[in-house]
Each structure stands twice: as C-alpha cells, then as structure tokens.
Design a protein around this motif. Structure first.
Motif, PDB file in Angstrom:
ATOM      1  N   PRO A 131       6.518  -0.623  -7.939  1.00 37.11           N
ATOM      2  CA  PRO A 131       6.768   0.829  -7.879  1.00 37.11           C
ATOM      3  C   PRO A 131       5.490   1.631  -8.118  1.00 37.11           C
ATOM      4  CG  PRO A 131       7.419  -0.035 -10.020  1.00 37.11           C
ATOM      5  CD  PRO A 131       6.943  -1.219  -9.213  1.00 37.11           C
ATOM      6  N   ASN A 132       5.678   2.979  -8.185  1.00 38.75           N
ATOM      7  CA  ASN A 132       4.580   3.876  -8.531  1.00 38.75           C
ATOM      8  C   ASN A 132       3.559   3.957  -7.400  1.00 38.75           C
ATOM      9  OD1 ASN A 132       3.038   5.585 -10.142  1.00 38.75           O
ATOM     10  ND2 ASN A 132       1.959   3.893 -11.124  1.00 38.75           N
ATOM     11  N   THR A 133       4.028   4.257  -6.212  1.00 40.06           N
ATOM     12  CA  THR A 133       3.134   4.349  -5.061  1.00 40.06           C
ATOM     13  C   THR A 133       3.762   5.216  -3.976  1.00 40.06           C
ATOM     14  OG1 THR A 133       2.129   3.156  -3.245  1.00 40.06           O
ATOM     15  CG2 THR A 133       4.153   2.220  -4.112  1.00 40.06           C
ATOM     16  N   SER A 134       2.909   5.865  -3.189  1.00 42.36           N
ATOM     17  CA  SER A 134       3.441   6.602  -2.042  1.00 42.36           C
ATOM     18  C   SER A 134       3.774   5.670  -0.892  1.00 42.36           C
ATOM     19  CB  SER A 134       2.437   7.657  -1.590  1.00 42.36           C
ATOM     20  OG  SER A 134       1.219   7.017  -1.288  1.00 42.36           O
ATOM     21  N   GLY A 135       3.468   4.379  -1.069  1.00 46.07           N
ATOM     22  CA  GLY A 135       3.950   3.404  -0.115  1.00 46.07           C
ATOM     23  C   GLY A 135       3.051   3.155   1.059  1.00 46.07           C
ATOM     24  N   LEU A 136       3.620   3.209   2.248  1.00 41.77           N
ATOM     25  CA  LEU A 136       2.861   2.713   3.384  1.00 41.77           C
ATOM     26  C   LEU A 136       3.004   3.612   4.595  1.00 41.77           C
ATOM     27  CD1 LEU A 136       5.227   1.323   5.324  1.00 41.77           C
ATOM     28  CD2 LEU A 136       5.176  -0.317   3.453  1.00 41.77           C
ATOM     29  N   SER A 137       2.066   3.417   5.495  1.00 44.37           N
ATOM     30  CA  SER A 137       2.125   4.069   6.790  1.00 44.37           C
ATOM     31  C   SER A 137       1.847   3.008   7.837  1.00 44.37           C
ATOM     32  CB  SER A 137       1.079   5.176   6.906  1.00 44.37           C
ATOM     33  OG  SER A 137       1.344   6.199   5.971  1.00 44.37           O
ATOM     34  N   SER A 138       2.402   3.217   9.028  1.00 47.81           N
ATOM     35  CA  SER A 138       2.240   2.248  10.106  1.00 47.81           C
ATOM     36  C   SER A 138       2.349   3.011  11.415  1.00 47.81           C
ATOM     37  CB  SER A 138       3.324   1.171   9.983  1.00 47.81           C
ATOM     38  OG  SER A 138       3.272   0.279  11.070  1.00 47.81           O
ATOM     39  N   ILE A 158      -8.015   1.005  12.283  1.00 47.87           N
ATOM     40  CA  ILE A 158      -8.423   0.745  10.897  1.00 47.87           C
ATOM     41  C   ILE A 158      -7.195   0.671   9.990  1.00 47.87           C
ATOM     42  CG2 ILE A 158      -9.753   1.649   8.938  1.00 47.87           C
ATOM     43  CD1 ILE A 158     -11.441   0.710  11.383  1.00 47.87           C
ATOM     44  N   SER A 159      -7.136  -0.377   9.179  1.00 45.73           N
ATOM     45  CA  SER A 159      -6.062  -0.492   8.188  1.00 45.73           C
ATOM     46  C   SER A 159      -6.663  -0.494   6.796  1.00 45.73           C
ATOM     47  CB  SER A 159      -5.276  -1.775   8.424  1.00 45.73           C
ATOM     48  OG  SER A 159      -4.574  -1.686   9.649  1.00 45.73           O
ATOM     49  N   TYR A 160      -5.887  -0.048   5.821  1.00 45.59           N
ATOM     50  CA  TYR A 160      -6.409  -0.170   4.461  1.00 45.59           C
ATOM     51  C   TYR A 160      -5.345  -0.422   3.414  1.00 45.59           C
ATOM     52  CZ  TYR A 160      -5.861   4.996   3.946  1.00 45.59           C
ATOM     53  OH  TYR A 160      -5.413   6.281   3.901  1.00 45.59           O
ATOM     54  N   ILE A 161      -5.816  -1.075   2.364  1.00 43.35           N
ATOM     55  CA  ILE A 161      -4.970  -1.436   1.233  1.00 43.35           C
ATOM     56  C   ILE A 161      -5.566  -0.744   0.014  1.00 43.35           C
ATOM     57  CG2 ILE A 161      -4.071  -3.338  -0.161  1.00 43.35           C
ATOM     58  CD1 ILE A 161      -4.834  -5.245   2.161  1.00 43.35           C
ATOM     59  N   ALA A 162      -4.733   0.002  -0.696  1.00 39.73           N
ATOM     60  CA  ALA A 162      -5.248   0.707  -1.875  1.00 39.73           C
ATOM     61  C   ALA A 162      -4.447   0.288  -3.090  1.00 39.73           C
ATOM     62  CB  ALA A 162      -5.161   2.211  -1.683  1.00 39.73           C
ATOM     63  N   GLN A 163      -5.132   0.230  -4.213  1.00 43.54           N
ATOM     64  CA  GLN A 163      -4.445  -0.107  -5.455  1.00 43.54           C
ATOM     65  C   GLN A 163      -3.352   0.915  -5.740  1.00 43.54           C
ATOM     66  OE1 GLN A 163      -5.940  -2.596  -7.711  1.00 43.54           O
ATOM     67  NE2 GLN A 163      -4.335  -2.447  -9.258  1.00 43.54           N
ATOM     68  N   THR A 164      -3.622   2.178  -5.407  1.00 48.63           N
ATOM     69  CA  THR A 164      -2.649   3.213  -5.754  1.00 48.63           C
ATOM     70  C   THR A 164      -2.320   4.070  -4.542  1.00 48.63           C
ATOM     71  OG1 THR A 164      -4.223   4.959  -6.294  1.00 48.63           O
ATOM     72  CG2 THR A 164      -3.719   3.378  -8.027  1.00 48.63           C
ATOM     73  N   GLY A 165      -1.108   4.581  -4.555  1.00 45.28           N
ATOM     74  CA  GLY A 165      -0.651   5.425  -3.476  1.00 45.28           C
ATOM     75  C   GLY A 165      -1.415   6.735  -3.401  1.00 45.28           C
ATOM     76  N   ASN A 166      -1.781   7.248  -4.574  1.00 44.16           N
ATOM     77  CA  ASN A 166      -2.574   8.461  -4.653  1.00 44.16           C
ATOM     78  C   ASN A 166      -3.875   8.334  -3.885  1.00 44.16           C
ATOM     79  OD1 ASN A 166      -2.324  10.970  -5.805  1.00 44.16           O
ATOM     80  ND2 ASN A 166      -2.294  10.175  -7.882  1.00 44.16           N
TER      81      ASN A 166
END
Lengths: 463, 463
Positions: A131-138, A158-166
């Motif tokens: 939890p605690n994330t704005s999640g994903l986009s595709s 370009i794709s990216y993975i972030a520790q936090t949704g913010n």
C-alpha cells in the motif's frame, strides 16, 4: 511470476473501491484520470451511496459487478481495506493496487493491518501493489491508477519504477509538462508488501513497449533477487538507477522514510556494476537519459565528434568529454580533408570543429549540415554532438536537416545542445524533440547524458 | 592602473570607427545597441561616405569631431586599423576597443599588425581592449560596444570577464532571455594585447556596482599578476571562475583557440584556492551562482535546513548535501518542538522536514510558510532550502511569503527548488526571481549553487 503482472499493466476491467462523486477527492480523480486516458475496459466505481460516478454505474460491492474484474484499486482508509479486500478475493480479482496510506509507514497498528491484507491476498492468490502508493500507469492500455490530476499521459518507450507513488507522480508531471518523450509503464511500489522491484523489472524486460527502464530506489527487501533479475534484463535494455540513501545523511532519511536499510554504498555500487545497472547521482540524470534513449540509438562506443559555434565552447566541450571519460576523437584523414576544404585557411582542423571558421565560407545552416554529415560518415566516430547557436534569425524549421540526417545514419546517435537565446532555444527544442533529436540546455548536460548512455551500451555488451 | 579603465566603463563619448548605415552590419549593430541601451554620452560614427547614421552625425575622421572623445570602437578590417588608431592617438583618445579579428589568432601577418597597433597605443598612452572581441558592456553607463543584436541590457550587480567576446555575448544573450538577474560590467578581452584580466578585476573589485565577478579564462599572460590581484579582490567580493583547458583535450583546444598554455591544472587549482578564486566545472555553475549572488546574501556557513514535499525528495536532498560537503543540520530543540506541534504524530521530525506530515494539519501554503520561518529562526541554520510543489492549484502570488520572509531575515539566504508542473514552475520562477528569491529546476542544482556560494564566503573570510 511476472506473468501475473499483466493484470496490473493490461487489465480488461478496473474496480475503484472508494470511488467518489466529490471533485478533488482521490476517489474522484482516479476516474477523471481513467477517462482522460481513454481507458477502454470496464470501469466499476464502488460506493454504496451513489448510483453513478462520472457516467460509470456505481456498485455497492465488487461482488455485485457482473462479469470478471482484473484489477481493484483501493482508496478507502486503511482500517476498511481488509474487509473490502476479502470481497475482492471472493470475487476472484487477481490484482489490487492499494493506494491509501496509514500502514507500516505510520504506526504499529498500520503494520498489523498490512500483515492482515497480505494474508488475505496470499490465501486468495491475489497480487498486491502497495500500500501507500499512487500505483501505476500503462499507456499501451490507456490506464492509470494515480489520483493526482495528470490528464492524458503521453505514450512512449520509457518505463520507470519508483519506490514511492509521490516520486512517480511528480516525475510524471514533469515529463508531461516539460519533456517531449513519452512513457510506457510506471510503477510506484509504495510499501512493497507483495510485488517488488525484481518482478516489475522482469515484466519490463520482456515488455516490447519498454525500451529503457528508470528506477528510483531506497532499498530492496530482497537485493539478491533484484540483482539476479537485473543481470538478465540489462543485457536486453538499459536499466538506470538513482539510489536514495547513498550517503550517511541520505541513509538516515531513507530509513525514516521507507524503513529502508541502505547498507554499504560501495558494495551496492559494485553489485550494480556487476549486474549492468547504470547508477546516476542526480535526479535530472534520469530525465535526460530517458530523453536520449527514447529518441536515439545507444552509442556504439565513447568516440565523440563535436562542432561548436565558438572556440571557447569547443574548449569547454573538450574538457567535459575528457572529465567524463569520453574521447573527443581524432578525425579520419578523409574527414579532415573534407573539413579543410570548407574551412578558413588559418584555422587548425580539430575536434570540436570550430564553426566560426566554416560558416563565413558556407553559410550558417549549410555549414552545420555539411559538417554534421561529414562527422556522421567518419567510421571512427560513435556519436555526433553539435553545439549550435539559437538565434532569432534562424527559424526552427531550418534545423530539419538534423532529423533527416538522423534517419539516414540511424546507428549513430546525435545529441544537440544550443547556446544563445532561450526563447528561440525552446522553440527549436520543441521542433527537434518531436522529431526525435534530443536537445540539451547545457553542453555538459548533453555530454553527461552521453556518458550514461555509453555505460548502458557497455552494460548490454558485457560478457 | 585600473583607474584608466574608467574610459572604457564610463566614457562620456564614443567614436565608432567603421560605422555603417547597412542594417545587419557590425558597424550598424553597435549603434543600434547604443541607442537601445539609451547611452546618453556623445556618439560619433566615423564613415567618410555618410552624413548621418541612425540619427548621429557622421564624421570623416575622429580628428573632425569637436571636443574630446573618451572611447574609440574599431570595427574596420585589421589592415586599416593602425592608421585609424594613429588618428585616435593624435586626437588624444585615451581608450580603444578593437572589435575586428584578423590578428594573431589568424596568421603571422595578423600578429605583426597586432604589434604595430600596440606600439601606436603605447607611444600615445592609449589603452586597448582586444583585438578580436565584441568588447564590453557597462549598464551603469548605459553602454555597450557589442555588435551582436542584444537590445537593452538588464542592469544588476553581476560583472563578468570572458576570454572571448563570443563567449561574453552568448552568455549575455542567455542572461537576457532566460534569467532574471542583471549585469553591471562585462569585458570580453579577446587577444589581450594590452588590458588584461588582472586590471579589469582590480576595477571590478573597487566598483560599487559589482557584487560578484564571473570569469571564463583559458590562460593568463601574467598569472602571477592575476593571482596577486585576485587575492585582494576575493576578500571583498566573490570571484568565480570557469577555466577552459583543464584537461589534456581541453588544453589542446585552448592552445589552438587562444594560444593559451594551460600548464598543470593541479597547480592552477592550488593557485586559485590560495587566491580565494572559486573554480567551477560547468558553464551553468557560473549562471546559477550569479543568480544566487544577485538575489541573496552569501551563506554564513554550510549548515543547511530544508523542507521537501515528499520523503523521497528529502532523501535525495540529504544525499546531495552530504556529497557536496554541506551539512543537513540537526535542528535546535526549540525548532524540533515547534515542528512537532504542527506535524502528524507518526512522523519522525528530521531535516529535510517532510511536509507531507505537516500540510494535512496546516494546509499547504500556511504549512510551508510556518516551517520556513521556523527554520530561519534557528540559530544553528545558515541557509534555508525549501523544495516546493509547483501545482496549477497554487498561484504564483501565494508564494509572496518567501520574499517577505527574506526581507525579515536578511542575513540568511533562501534558495528555492520546485518539483511538478513545468509551466507553473516557470510562472513561479518569474514571480519569485523578480522579488529576489532564486529558484532552481533541480534540487541538486540549488545545492550545488549553495556549495559554490559557501566557498565564496569562506574565501572572503580566510586569513
């Protein structure tokens, strides 16, 4: 295992638990974003008090939805999540993004709730992001689960993975408003109770929509698993990482932010190098590298050829190259001969080519064009770096020779930088970047980026 | 000796040798620039074939001008310069800018001409800037000798010395179109046959209009003289230098550009440090430092306090601080107590302050304002660095508390950075920078600049 992630990145239908009719509320913004992106699958707002939200029929519970649901997005308070999640499990929903906070990042009560939802998910074989994330986009699925106002997200490689949704969201906002490249998949992983970096990276490695992967990481639950996966993926495509907590001060902050234990940075660095992960030190390194990878091939090597409108910029470029471990090459005899033909007699033919000795003879636009093509033809050159003059007297269209040349020499990257008038610069940047020529404000920025993409290519070619 | 330079920077009248009525020609552009800047002294175009140029009465020779002339600007071809310079000497003109090229930078013939004009000048006690430079600008005198189309030059407290006129002009174009700070004096020294860096630096050191000095240098004719002068000036105001030719590749280019011998860069570096000259490595370091010095006081020390809109940005800022040798301080007990009062109970009070734990309680604008003032009041803090969110929901005027606080705490610099929406960012930057708050795109950029201004202050305070 990454196969499971298709329900996150390519869901045929989405339920929004905690959907709202109140503008500005997270449960409303998600639906606004889904509409703005033209998501074509089924959208099911869950709210016991509403009949319809933003034109979508609302349901009391996921169990009332006719037909299957691939993805559930949770924006209800933490304490209400376990029971709603149970209903999703009973419905057979395979994937959930838990956007709301209030879990382990807050207190012990939250940590307990987090364990509870993980148990529900495990029992049902359901996968969780957050939890605690704005999640994903595709973008290939016209999907986003973010509740920040973003509007239509530009599609790209370009794709990216972030520790936090913010972090993922601020970065997306910048890309959408300041950059010209687009994104494929974005995952803000939040507290990572289930889906973690290694698995998303595996998915992106196999994803034909993804040409390069950016990462912002504070720590891994399972570093070994990540680096094993990275070792494979980096042979196929670039993985570029900004690691938060690389210093003592940063590590202390990272611990209080995501409870990440940073450990010894030199060891982390060595692990990255072995796994072909290219580390960068500054946030904008990620953005600049993304632009370069989205628009141009990776350079085959570190042999750079440049041209500059003034001697001083040539000197500064040569300094930057050497400092970065790039080579300002000695041009071939053939190239030198050609350059001598179109240069003033007094000038020493060198690299960067001093255009102030060429343009009085050839004209400004024609001179740049001839020289850039000559450099692209030199077999000892891996990348061509023109530093040009942004002047109100030369319209952006006059630079159309750059995309033309790029198309004719598709294996040699061209990165451009401009000096001079900022307003003209912005017009040229927009003209060129929508035609796949990356444009940089500062010459050092272009060369720093070129060094990063060289490292990406070297990682890909390693034994 | 620097007293002589008043004829360059504060001339009461200017003769333009080679003035032209043809738009676009250098001899026309100089007069256009003089008009655009509102130069109030006498302007005397010299051209034997014209009666009037741009409304100024033209003369056949400087000797025909009634009354004295302080400064002569030469834009006639090199071979015509010696005879015209002799006429200036006979007229008793004390200063000349020789803009045209075609001298030592070109061939032996040019080198001979250069010696010839130096001999004329020496015999007459006339001072020369150039040749081969666009010359100088001096906003307190509403003056410029540049022949690039620049228009009105914004007045401000930053002065700079460039090895070449080209470099000076590109930089000026950037400052005028992209920045909000203004300049006082600019000198592009060209081939430096007479006036050289040390002397201009002496003038700028005594100049009440100049708060900070930027330099682009490839080499000195007389390094000892320069560093002796710098040792004195850097105790009064910052001197920040980008040195071209600091690497082997750059040094080779610098030699073919300005015949500068770079020598050992480590020795040069040590000389700079001893003399209090702050070296930077990138072109934009100069611009960013100029902005900071124009708008804010120098930080009294390296103890930084920051706030960030998300945990991740706080982590990245803490990393950047430590890497740069800045200290993200532990706040005083009083500050911590105050922060605890306005933060969510679950958060660890730290530095950078995580605003996501504050704003749900205080509101976004109010929270930032309270926290920034609290940090400014902390006696253990030398500079405050807010990282803020550029959102279309908050208009630029909402940030007026920043200039207000800056006025109330005038000895502590505030540098701001923003994340989020680029278009909103540009509006905020314009609002804040016209109110003396420097705004940076990237948090690393702000901290890199803060490190430079810390070094400036340390240089000033050295024994």
């Amino acid at each position: 295992m990454a196969g499971d992630l298709k329900y996150f990145f390519e869901p045929k239908s989405v339920a929004v638990i905690g959907a709202s009719n109140t503008p500005g509320k997270a449960g409303n913004e998600i639906l606004v974003n889904l509409k703005a992106n033209g998501y074509a699958g089924g959208v099911f707002p869950i709210n016991p008090n509403e009949g319809e939200i933003l034109g979508f029929k609302a349901y009391r519970s996921v169990k009332d939805i006719p037909g299957p649901v691939d993805l559930a997005v949770f924006i209800v308070p933490a304490e209400k999540t376990p029971s709603a999640l149970k209903e999703c499990a009973e419905k057979g929903i395979p994937a959930a993004v838990i956007a709301s906070g209030g879990y382990a990042e807050v207190d012990r009560q939250g940590a307990k709730l987090q364990e509870e939802i993980l148990a529900v998910a495990k029992a049902a074989g359901m996968r969780i992001i957050g939890p605690n994330t704005s999640g994903l986009s595709s973008t290939p699925a016209s999907l986003t689960t973010t509740f920040f106002p973003l509007g239509k997200i530009r599609r790209g490689p370009i794709s990216y993975i972030a520790q936090t949704g913010n972090f993922a969201t601020h970065t997306m906002k910048w890309i959408l408003t300041a950059e010209n490249f687009g994104v494929a998949r974005v995952a803000g992983l939040g507290n990572k109770i289930d889906v973690e970096d290694a698995e998303v990276l595996e998915y992106l490695g196999d994803d034909p929509e993804t040409r390069g992967v950016l990462m912002y990481v504070e720590g891994f639950r399972n570093p070994r698993r990540f680096f094993e996966m990275a070792r494979q993926v980096t042979k196929k495509k670039p993985v570029i990482m900004l690691k938060g907590g690389r210093t003592q001060a940063g590590a202390a902050r990272a611990f209080s932010h995501t409870a990440s234990l940073s450990g010894n940075d030199a060891i982390f660095d060595a692990a990255c190098r072995q796994a072909g992960v290219v580390r960068v030190r500054r946030y904008f390194d990620l953005i600049h590298a993304a632009k370069a990878i989205a628009f141009q091939p990776l350079p085959a090597g570190r042999r750079i050829s440049a041209l500059a409108p003034s001697g001083a910029l040539g000197v500064v470029a040569a300094d930057a190259c050497e400092s970065l471990g790039l080579e300002m090459v000695r041009h071939s005899e053939k190239t030198q001969k050609r350059l001598r033909e179109i240069s003033a007699s007094w000038v020493t033919i060198s690299n960067p080519v001093d255009m102030s000795a060429v343009t009085p003879i050839t004209g400004l636009v024609e001179g740049n064009k001839i020289v850039i093509e000559t450099l692209l033809q030199d077999e000892g050159v891996d990348a061509v770096f023109p530093i040009l003059l942004a002047s109100p007297r030369i319209p952006p269209e006059a630079y159309s020779y750059l995309p033309d040349l790029s198309a004719r020499y598709p294996h040699k990257p061209i990165y451009a930088a401009f000096t001079g008038d900022k307003n003209v610069f912005e017009q040229i940047r927009s003209f060129l970047e929508t035609r796949s020529i990356p444009v940089f404000t500062a010459l050092e920025e272009a060369l720093e980026t070129l060094q990063i993409t060289c490292r990406c290519r070297e990682a890909m070619m390693r034994d």
